[in-house]
Design an enzyme around this catalytic site. Structure first.
Site, PDB file in Angstrom:
ATOM      1  N   SER A 240     -23.957 -18.552  30.255  1.00  0.00           N
ATOM      2  CA  SER A 240     -24.715 -19.711  30.745  1.00  0.00           C
ATOM      3  C   SER A 240     -23.983 -20.477  31.847  1.00  0.00           C
ATOM      4  O   SER A 240     -24.582 -20.803  32.882  1.00  0.00           O
ATOM      5  CB  SER A 240     -25.072 -20.642  29.590  1.00  0.00           C
ATOM      6  OG  SER A 240     -23.906 -21.092  28.941  1.00  0.00           O
ATOM      7  N   HIS A 270     -25.598 -15.544  22.531  1.00  0.00           N
ATOM      8  CA  HIS A 270     -24.917 -16.723  23.116  1.00  0.00           C
ATOM      9  C   HIS A 270     -25.374 -17.958  22.328  1.00  0.00           C
ATOM     10  O   HIS A 270     -25.134 -18.028  21.122  1.00  0.00           O
ATOM     11  CB  HIS A 270     -25.260 -16.758  24.603  1.00  0.00           C
ATOM     12  CG  HIS A 270     -24.444 -17.685  25.443  1.00  0.00           C
ATOM     13  ND1 HIS A 270     -23.262 -18.224  25.038  1.00  0.00           N
ATOM     14  CD2 HIS A 270     -24.649 -18.180  26.705  1.00  0.00           C
ATOM     15  CE1 HIS A 270     -22.776 -19.001  25.993  1.00  0.00           C
ATOM     16  NE2 HIS A 270     -23.594 -18.998  27.016  1.00  0.00           N
ATOM     17  N   HIS A 316     -15.687 -13.425  18.177  1.00  0.00           N
ATOM     18  CA  HIS A 316     -15.771 -14.068  19.489  1.00  0.00           C
ATOM     19  C   HIS A 316     -15.281 -13.104  20.561  1.00  0.00           C
ATOM     20  O   HIS A 316     -14.389 -12.285  20.300  1.00  0.00           O
ATOM     21  CB  HIS A 316     -14.937 -15.356  19.531  1.00  0.00           C
ATOM     22  CG  HIS A 316     -15.355 -16.274  20.621  1.00  0.00           C
ATOM     23  ND1 HIS A 316     -14.850 -16.185  21.897  1.00  0.00           N
ATOM     24  CD2 HIS A 316     -16.269 -17.271  20.645  1.00  0.00           C
ATOM     25  CE1 HIS A 316     -15.423 -17.110  22.647  1.00  0.00           C
ATOM     26  NE2 HIS A 316     -16.286 -17.785  21.919  1.00  0.00           N
ATOM     27  N   ARG A 325     -13.234 -25.738  17.194  1.00  0.00           N
ATOM     28  CA  ARG A 325     -14.503 -26.478  17.093  1.00  0.00           C
ATOM     29  C   ARG A 325     -15.101 -26.305  15.694  1.00  0.00           C
ATOM     30  O   ARG A 325     -15.782 -27.193  15.191  1.00  0.00           O
ATOM     31  CB  ARG A 325     -15.485 -25.989  18.173  1.00  0.00           C
ATOM     32  CG  ARG A 325     -14.952 -26.177  19.599  1.00  0.00           C
ATOM     33  CD  ARG A 325     -15.821 -25.487  20.620  1.00  0.00           C
ATOM     34  NE  ARG A 325     -15.925 -24.055  20.352  1.00  0.00           N
ATOM     35  CZ  ARG A 325     -16.781 -23.228  20.943  1.00  0.00           C
ATOM     36  NH1 ARG A 325     -17.626 -23.703  21.850  1.00  0.00           N
ATOM     37  NH2 ARG A 325     -16.796 -21.948  20.655  1.00  0.00           N
ATOM     38  N   ASP A 371     -20.345 -21.794  15.720  1.00  0.00           N
ATOM     39  CA  ASP A 371     -21.699 -21.708  15.153  1.00  0.00           C
ATOM     40  C   ASP A 371     -21.704 -21.492  13.648  1.00  0.00           C
ATOM     41  O   ASP A 371     -22.757 -21.599  13.013  1.00  0.00           O
ATOM     42  CB  ASP A 371     -22.467 -20.570  15.827  1.00  0.00           C
ATOM     43  CG  ASP A 371     -22.689 -20.843  17.301  1.00  0.00           C
ATOM     44  OD1 ASP A 371     -22.837 -22.028  17.652  1.00  0.00           O
ATOM     45  OD2 ASP A 371     -22.690 -19.887  18.094  1.00  0.00           O
TER      46      ASP A 371
HETATM   47  C1  LIG Z   1     -19.504 -12.978  19.430  1.00  0.00           C
HETATM   48  C2  LIG Z   1     -19.656 -11.468  19.556  1.00  0.00           C
HETATM   49  C3  LIG Z   1     -20.986 -11.194  20.295  1.00  0.00           C
HETATM   50  C4  LIG Z   1     -18.474 -10.934  20.361  1.00  0.00           C
HETATM   51  O1  LIG Z   1     -18.739  -9.581  20.643  1.00  0.00           O
HETATM   52  P1  LIG Z   1     -17.564  -8.578  21.013  1.00  0.00           P
HETATM   53  O2  LIG Z   1     -16.605  -9.241  21.927  1.00  0.00           O
HETATM   54  O3  LIG Z   1     -18.196  -7.314  21.452  1.00  0.00           O
HETATM   55  O4  LIG Z   1     -16.837  -8.407  19.603  1.00  0.00           O
HETATM   56  P2  LIG Z   1     -15.835  -7.271  19.133  1.00  0.00           P
HETATM   57  O5  LIG Z   1     -14.994  -6.749  20.246  1.00  0.00           O
HETATM   58  O6  LIG Z   1     -15.131  -7.818  17.957  1.00  0.00           O
HETATM   59  O7  LIG Z   1     -16.821  -6.095  18.677  1.00  0.00           O
HETATM   60  C5  LIG Z   1     -16.306  -4.891  18.139  1.00  0.00           C
HETATM   61  C6  LIG Z   1     -17.207  -4.426  17.023  1.00  0.00           C
HETATM   62  O8  LIG Z   1     -17.161  -5.387  15.953  1.00  0.00           O
HETATM   63  C7  LIG Z   1     -18.474  -5.785  15.624  1.00  0.00           C
HETATM   64  N1  LIG Z   1     -18.492  -7.186  15.262  1.00  0.00           N
HETATM   65  C8  LIG Z   1     -18.048  -8.231  15.996  1.00  0.00           C
HETATM   66  N2  LIG Z   1     -18.326  -9.398  15.373  1.00  0.00           N
HETATM   67  C9  LIG Z   1     -18.946  -9.044  14.219  1.00  0.00           C
HETATM   68  C10 LIG Z   1     -19.503  -9.801  13.170  1.00  0.00           C
HETATM   69  N3  LIG Z   1     -19.519 -11.147  13.174  1.00  0.00           N
HETATM   70  N4  LIG Z   1     -20.070  -9.152  12.147  1.00  0.00           N
HETATM   71  C11 LIG Z   1     -20.096  -7.808  12.121  1.00  0.00           C
HETATM   72  N5  LIG Z   1     -19.603  -7.038  13.099  1.00  0.00           N
HETATM   73  C12 LIG Z   1     -19.047  -7.646  14.139  1.00  0.00           C
HETATM   74  C13 LIG Z   1     -19.252  -5.583  16.904  1.00  0.00           C
HETATM   75  O9  LIG Z   1     -20.653  -5.526  16.635  1.00  0.00           O
HETATM   76  C14 LIG Z   1     -18.668  -4.289  17.413  1.00  0.00           C
HETATM   77  O10 LIG Z   1     -19.238  -3.242  16.679  1.00  0.00           O
HETATM   78  P3  LIG Z   1     -19.647  -1.842  17.385  1.00  0.00           P
HETATM   79  O11 LIG Z   1     -18.380  -1.321  17.978  1.00  0.00           O
HETATM   80  O12 LIG Z   1     -20.166  -1.038  16.263  1.00  0.00           O
HETATM   81  O13 LIG Z   1     -20.673  -2.183  18.408  1.00  0.00           O
HETATM   82  C15 LIG Z   1     -19.665 -10.812  18.159  1.00  0.00           C
HETATM   83  O14 LIG Z   1     -18.469 -11.122  17.488  1.00  0.00           O
HETATM   84  C16 LIG Z   1     -20.862 -11.207  17.325  1.00  0.00           C
HETATM   85  O15 LIG Z   1     -21.943 -10.620  17.465  1.00  0.00           O
HETATM   86  N6  LIG Z   1     -20.701 -12.253  16.448  1.00  0.00           N
HETATM   87  C17 LIG Z   1     -21.805 -12.745  15.674  1.00  0.00           C
HETATM   88  C18 LIG Z   1     -22.706 -13.601  16.525  1.00  0.00           C
HETATM   89  C19 LIG Z   1     -22.059 -14.933  16.865  1.00  0.00           C
HETATM   90  O16 LIG Z   1     -21.476 -15.584  16.016  1.00  0.00           O
HETATM   91  N7  LIG Z   1     -22.199 -15.351  18.144  1.00  0.00           N
HETATM   92  C20 LIG Z   1     -21.688 -16.626  18.594  1.00  0.00           C
HETATM   93  C21 LIG Z   1     -20.476 -16.479  19.440  1.00  0.00           C
HETATM   94  S1  LIG Z   1     -19.835 -18.057  19.914  1.00  0.00           S
END
Ligand SMILES: CC(C)(COP(=O)(O)OP(=O)(O)OC[C@H]1O[C@@H](n2cnc3c(N)ncnc32)[C@H](O)[C@@H]1OP(=O)(O)O)[C@@H](O)C(=O)NCCC(=O)NCCS
Length: 436
Positions: A240, A270, A316, A325, A371
């Protein structure tokens, strides 16, 4: 305008620093970009300077180099309040110094003087169908104000470049003053039978926002001050903030830029994550008809993961620690709502989930992010409609967008234009190189 004087006093210093970097070290290579990075969201590639806020992987968010704890301790607050005024945080981001009480109040007064929302903005909101998402309404309402942008008009009249940021700041103060009223209007229209609540001019911006959402509990005003502080900015490379900055680089006005940024914030990976997280917690709570035990949480988490879903509120892209936070909101809840069932559920989840995510061996950061708890607090104070949570987030976050855009104009940053390649280009580059 005090905030303008402060920026004015600093612009030259920052311009000189940037110009020196370009002139003396313009050829210095910061990083190489890999094919994997190009093919997967330019992850980790440095693309911006973000002095306004920075996310340190090991310790979390910093506003102008101050940690969240420092910001909470150092910024001025109104009498009787524990949490800083929103005007103080905005001044810190824009002005790069901890403001005095008088300076923070000056921002709050600027907002009061600029808060009147033109009727056509409400008409735009009213024109949406009942089923419209509140974020679409919010973004469109902000977009509609572009027609009266002072920047747009001054640019059309031949404004000189050194005036850009002044007018952009003027528009930014108008927008950030009006945003809480627009958000509250959408809330009351959608969820309270259009029973609108008059603003209370005696209140600071955050408390007034809480009041217009229909809750006059002083504790909710405090939560809103904390909420505004924690959500205002998170570096300039997330979807964003980067979108707002990118659109602004085309000299689009602040309304166009912030509306675009909000559209990015609306995505489930996001800003929408706060509603998804709260919905997940609520369904966990409902499944077991009360605060679940550790065993039940394990069972529910395993079920979520086995369905190929993520655990919302955990993980994250940048952080590698518990999000400060999250901690700040947890501390608020421990003090104000320790016996709340959903909060107790969130705490039990916190006790269990990191170990489960660690055990998967693939999650880079098993810790809770902001969140994981935001919605729990809103539920406690009666804001139950989770689809509205991203609008709350956006009301604060556009303040960060505006700080980045104003400073980009102050530093004379040019239009952004990275380079795209075809798959064939990449294949040819690889086969012609000595790589292998
Ligand atoms: C925030 C987020 C999008 C970051 O994504 P990212 O940088 O790609 O995260 P990672 O490098 O840790 O991902 C590696 C793997 O772990 C998984 N993973 C990461 N966070 C996870 C979670 N909360 N629950 C389950 N699996 C998760 C990913 O889906 C990915 O799996 P894959 O290889 O099978 O696709 C991810 O952690 C997520 O989806 N979290 C939940 C949603 C959330 O809380 N969003 C708000 C962020 S402020």
């Amino acid at each position: 305008m005090i905030i303008e004087d402060r920026i004015e006093a600093n612009v030259m210093i920052w311009q000189e620093r940037m110009n020196r970097l370009i002139k003396e070290h313009g050829d210095y290579v910061i990083s190489n970009v890999t094919v994997a990075q190009i093919c997967s969201g330019i992850r980790g590639v440095p693309i911006q300077i973000s002095d306004i806020s920075y996310v340190d992987p090991g310790s979390g968010l910093r506003y102008r180099s101050y940690t969240i704890n420092e910001v909470l301790n150092l910024l001025p607050r109104i009498e009787g309040s524990i949490y800083p005024m929103t005007g103080a945080i905005y001044y810190l981001l824009m002005g790069n110094e901890i403001p005095t009480y008088a300076k923070a109040m000056n921002v709050e007064e600027e907002w009061k003087a600029r808060a009147k929302v033109p009727q056509y903005v409400y008409n735009v909101i009213d024109a949406f169908p009942e089923t419209a998402s509140p974020m679409s309404m919010f973004s469109a309402a902000i977009l509609s104000m572009s027609s009266q942008s002072k920047f747009y008009q001054a640019y059309a009249n031949g404004m000189s470049k050194d005036q850009y940021w002044h007018v952009m700041l003027d528009d930014s103060l108008d927008l950030t003053a009006r945003a809480p009223r627009i958000a509250a209007y959408i809330y009351n229209k959608k969820y309270r039978n259009n029973q609108q609540i008059q603003a209370d001019e005696n209140l600071d911006l955050a408390a007034n926002f809480a009041h217009m959402l229909g809750n006059d509990d002083p504790a909710y005003a405090e939560l809103m001050r904390l909420f505004m502080l924690l959500h205002m900015d998170h570096e300039n490379a997330n979807v964003s903030a980067h979108t707002a900055h990118l659109v602004g680089s085309a000299l689009s006005d602040i309304y166009l830029s912030c509306s675009a940024g909000l559209n990015g914030l609306s995505g489930p990976l996001h800003g929408l994550a706060n509603q998804e997280c709260c919905n997940w917690l609520l369904s966990l709570y409902n499944e077991y008809k009360g605060v679940p035990t550790e065993k039940q949480i394990r069972e529910y988490v395993e079920k979520t993961l086995s369905e190929g879903r993520v655990i919302p509120g955990y993980g994250h892209a940048v952080l590698r620690c518990i999000d400060p936070r999250f901690t700040a909101q947890m501390n608020f809840a421990k003090k104000n709502l320790p016996d709340d069932d959903l909060f107790r559920t969130a705490m039990n989840v916190f006790a269990v989930v990191p170990d489960i995510l660690k055990a998967t061996g693939k999650v880079s950061n098993p810790w809770p992010n902001v969140d994981a708890i935001t919605g729990t607090l809103q539920q406690h104070y009666g804001i139950k409609e989770t689809e509205f949570y991203t609008v709350l987030f956006g009301t604060s976050r556009i303040m960060g967008f505006t700080a980045h855009v104003v400073w980009a104009r102050a530093l004379g940053k040019p239009i952004e234009r990275p380079k795209a390649l075809t798959t064939r280009h990449l294949e040819a580059m690889i086969s012609e190189s000595s790589y292998k």
